[in-house]
Design a protein around this motif. Structure first.
Motif, PDB file in Angstrom:
ATOM      1  N   ALA A 160       0.831  -1.200   0.000  1.00 49.75           N
ATOM      2  CA  ALA A 160       0.000   0.000   0.000  1.00 49.75           C
ATOM      3  C   ALA A 160       0.868   1.253   0.000  1.00 49.75           C
ATOM      4  O   ALA A 160       1.990   1.261   0.534  1.00 49.75           O
ATOM      5  CB  ALA A 160      -0.922   0.005   1.209  1.00 49.75           C
ATOM      6  N   GLU A 161       0.359   2.318  -0.587  1.00 45.51           N
ATOM      7  CA  GLU A 161       1.083   3.587  -0.630  1.00 45.51           C
ATOM      8  C   GLU A 161       1.168   4.181   0.778  1.00 45.51           C
ATOM      9  O   GLU A 161       0.145   4.439   1.416  1.00 45.51           O
ATOM     10  CB  GLU A 161       0.353   4.568  -1.560  1.00 45.51           C
ATOM     11  CG  GLU A 161       0.963   5.951  -1.627  1.00 45.51           C
ATOM     12  CD  GLU A 161       2.403   5.930  -2.111  1.00 45.51           C
ATOM     13  OE1 GLU A 161       3.247   6.606  -1.480  1.00 45.51           O
ATOM     14  OE2 GLU A 161       2.679   5.231  -3.095  1.00 45.51           O
ATOM     15  N   PRO A 162       2.395   4.401   1.312  1.00 42.75           N
ATOM     16  CA  PRO A 162       2.516   4.868   2.699  1.00 42.75           C
ATOM     17  C   PRO A 162       2.293   6.362   2.881  1.00 42.75           C
ATOM     18  O   PRO A 162       2.117   6.824   4.009  1.00 42.75           O
ATOM     19  CB  PRO A 162       3.957   4.491   3.064  1.00 42.75           C
ATOM     20  CG  PRO A 162       4.690   4.543   1.753  1.00 42.75           C
ATOM     21  CD  PRO A 162       3.703   4.109   0.695  1.00 42.75           C
ATOM     22  N   ALA A 163       2.283   7.142   1.788  1.00 44.80           N
ATOM     23  CA  ALA A 163       2.217   8.602   1.923  1.00 44.80           C
ATOM     24  C   ALA A 163       0.945   9.097   2.608  1.00 44.80           C
ATOM     25  O   ALA A 163       1.016   9.990   3.468  1.00 44.80           O
ATOM     26  CB  ALA A 163       2.368   9.251   0.544  1.00 44.80           C
ATOM     27  N   PRO A 164      -0.253   8.584   2.264  1.00 43.33           N
ATOM     28  CA  PRO A 164      -1.455   9.099   2.940  1.00 43.33           C
ATOM     29  C   PRO A 164      -1.432   8.900   4.450  1.00 43.33           C
ATOM     30  O   PRO A 164      -1.774   9.807   5.216  1.00 43.33           O
ATOM     31  CB  PRO A 164      -2.590   8.313   2.282  1.00 43.33           C
ATOM     32  CG  PRO A 164      -2.060   7.930   0.948  1.00 43.33           C
ATOM     33  CD  PRO A 164      -0.605   7.674   1.170  1.00 43.33           C
ATOM     34  N   GLU A 165      -1.012   7.707   4.903  1.00 42.00           N
ATOM     35  CA  GLU A 165      -0.956   7.473   6.346  1.00 42.00           C
ATOM     36  C   GLU A 165       0.111   8.344   6.992  1.00 42.00           C
ATOM     37  O   GLU A 165      -0.102   8.881   8.104  1.00 42.00           O
ATOM     38  CB  GLU A 165      -0.670   6.007   6.630  1.00 42.00           C
ATOM     39  CG  GLU A 165      -0.651   5.669   8.118  1.00 42.00           C
ATOM     40  CD  GLU A 165      -0.477   4.189   8.392  1.00 42.00           C
ATOM     41  OE1 GLU A 165      -0.232   3.815   9.556  1.00 42.00           O
ATOM     42  OE2 GLU A 165      -0.583   3.393   7.426  1.00 42.00           O
ATOM     43  N   ALA A 166       1.247   8.524   6.321  1.00 38.21           N
ATOM     44  CA  ALA A 166       2.309   9.373   6.877  1.00 38.21           C
ATOM     45  C   ALA A 166       1.845  10.817   6.998  1.00 38.21           C
ATOM     46  O   ALA A 166       2.169  11.501   7.979  1.00 38.21           O
ATOM     47  CB  ALA A 166       3.553   9.280   5.989  1.00 38.21           C
ATOM     48  N   ALA A 167       1.061  11.285   6.022  1.00 41.31           N
ATOM     49  CA  ALA A 167       0.564  12.664   6.083  1.00 41.31           C
ATOM     50  C   ALA A 167      -0.368  12.861   7.278  1.00 41.31           C
ATOM     51  O   ALA A 167      -0.309  13.899   7.960  1.00 41.31           O
ATOM     52  CB  ALA A 167      -0.157  13.008   4.780  1.00 41.31           C
TER      53      ALA A 167
END
Length: 260
Positions: A160-167
């Motif tokens: 899964a793309e980690p950027a949304p959760e990191a944001a």
């Protein structure tokens, strides 16, 4: 100046050659007598055996008994899959590396053990603890399927793309909330597809688990075959086919709805 071509990978040809060698070695070591299947004696014996299944038993009391067994098999597969989804999702979180490398390695070993043991073996082991009946079959389906779904869910979470959760985490959201609002929605359609596919497999497995005493259609089939009641066994086999076709149709429709 023309760019040089990328280096050629030999891994795929080597893998194909190894698979071909394995297939040839399998035929050489098993010593299969394929010609025996096409002899007149084999054909006559097969036709005589199949003729014993006709006509299927259609008495109303027996049909009601078969329907109850089919519902029991369906319940085993549905409940076993549901328990496996819950356990698989719980195990997928550490197996995806979210809690560190040591937890990932340990839980992956557990998942490997769960799915490496077939449902029939799980059922034979659990029959000792849970006794005869559908309860042991349901737990056997749940144990094996949890290992399969846990691995698939973990891979989906890792990809899964980690950027949304990191944001969300950067902006102060708790870790659990960030996971449910950012990562889980990305992987949920894939997880549902995996779940429906495993439910299709479990309906077939549940029909077979009754052979070892786990209830449902499989137990009826074993009983009537052991008494050479072929016509009754034919009705049970037809019920199995209809049940599998029904679940396949429902699963296909649900998967189509998810991909729209």
């Amino acid at each position: 100046m023309r760019p040089s071509p990328p280096p050629r990978s030999w891994s795929t040809p080597v893998l194909l050659v190894l698979l071909l060698v394995l297939v040839v070695a399998s035929f050489a070591t098993l010593r299969l007598d394929l010609a025996a299947f096409f002899t007149p004696e084999a054909a006559g014996t097969t036709l005589e055996f199949l003729g014993g299944f006709t006509p299927p038993e259609t008495a109303a009391p027996f049909l009601m008994k078969t329907l109850n067994a089919a519902l029991e098999t369906l319940s085993m597969s549905a409940l076993g899959t549901l328990l496996a989804v819950i356990a698989g999702l719980v195990l997928a979180l550490p197996a995806s590396g979210r809690w560190g490398g040591a937890a990932r390695a340990l839980v992956r070993v557990i998942l490997n053990v769960l799915r490496s043991i077939p449902e029939l073996v799980w059922a034979a082991l659990l029959l000792v603890a849970a006794g005869l009946g559908p309860f042991a079959g349901t737990l056997a389906l749940a144990a094996h399927t949890a290992g399969v779904l846990g691995r698939l869910f973990a891979d989906a979470l890792e990809n899964a793309e980690p950027a949304p959760e990191a944001a969300l985490r950067i902006n102060g959201a708790p870790a659990l909330s960030a996971f449910f609002y950012a990562t889980l929605p990305q992987t949920l359609p894939q997880m549902l597809s995996y779940t429906l596919y495993r439910w299709e497999n479990n309906i077939r497995a549940a029909a077979v688990l009754g052979v070892v005493g786990a209830g449902g259609l499989g137990q009826m089939l074993k009983y009537h075959l052991s008494l050479f009641q072929m016509q009754s066994a034919a009705t049970v086999v037809l019920a199995m086919l209809l049940l599998v076709a029904l679940v396949d149709a429902i699963s296909y429709a649900l998967r189509r709805a998810l991909t729209r």
